[in-house]
Scaffold this motif. Sequence first.
Motif, PDB file in Angstrom:
ATOM      1  N   SER A  87       0.828  -1.202   0.000  1.00 27.81           N
ATOM      2  CA  SER A  87       0.000   0.000   0.000  1.00 27.81           C
ATOM      3  C   SER A  87       0.865   1.256   0.000  1.00 27.81           C
ATOM      4  CB  SER A  87      -0.900  -0.014   1.243  1.00 27.81           C
ATOM      5  OG  SER A  87      -1.530   1.239   1.416  1.00 27.81           O
ATOM      6  N   PRO A  88       0.383   2.343  -0.602  1.00 29.02           N
ATOM      7  CA  PRO A  88       1.119   3.612  -0.529  1.00 29.02           C
ATOM      8  C   PRO A  88       1.032   4.268   0.846  1.00 29.02           C
ATOM      9  CG  PRO A  88      -0.953   3.921  -1.692  1.00 29.02           C
ATOM     10  CD  PRO A  88      -0.815   2.446  -1.455  1.00 29.02           C
ATOM     11  N   THR A  90       1.655   5.186   4.628  1.00 23.92           N
ATOM     12  CA  THR A  90       2.869   5.165   5.444  1.00 23.92           C
ATOM     13  C   THR A  90       2.515   5.353   6.916  1.00 23.92           C
ATOM     14  OG1 THR A  90       3.219   7.542   5.079  1.00 23.92           O
ATOM     15  CG2 THR A  90       4.369   6.003   3.589  1.00 23.92           C
ATOM     16  N   SER A 109       7.678   1.614   4.051  1.00 24.79           N
ATOM     17  CA  SER A 109       6.318   1.972   4.485  1.00 24.79           C
ATOM     18  C   SER A 109       6.312   2.982   5.624  1.00 24.79           C
ATOM     19  CB  SER A 109       5.557   0.708   4.914  1.00 24.79           C
ATOM     20  OG  SER A 109       5.333  -0.140   3.812  1.00 24.79           O
TER      21      SER A 109
END
Length: 201
Positions: A87-88, A90, A109
């Motif tokens: 997933s983008p 963070t 991440s």
Amino acid sequence: NLGYAEAAAVPYGGGEALLFLRKADVRSEQRVLVNGAGGSFGTFAVQLAKVLGAHVTAVDSAPKLEMLRALGADRVIDYAQEDFTDSPETYDVIFDVVRGTPSARMVRSLTDTGWLLMANPGFLQIVRARWAARGSRKRVSFTASNLTGGDLAYLRGLVEAGRLRPVVDRRFPLEQIVEAHRYAETGQKLGNIVVVIGGTP
């Protein structure tokens, strides 16, 4: 306000989780992900991060997710269905206790000044994490300081206030300590297991 078996689970899992989260200076509104949240360290880390005001994402297997929601997790992820490192999204802090996720991917991440806390890393995990964090302001830690009497008093206060509770899956008599280890190694336990010396488990 705990029985002995429940109280016995607090210093180890609760103490380690507390020391790691303090090392990263977890604060209100930060985003914290606990990878392997359903075990002894993880169940305490989820609760302690919430006490500190963080938004908590808990990652573990499907049978543990409802328990993690009950402990206060804002979001839960079934690792068999979703890899959080794809997933983008963070995180300010990733607390990893399972070894299964590549450490370099976890570093990616993190936010620009994020912390990767590894409670149970292998040597190669440490090397790869540090290599991935080189030249950045991201930080990697795999050690915590020693638990003090003050730390235990802090945990006791949270327990007495109803803000922290140990999750005990099973109790084993000392004579069944081999079975206790075998059960722990299945990865199925919810929170802690306790070995009881004398008396009824």
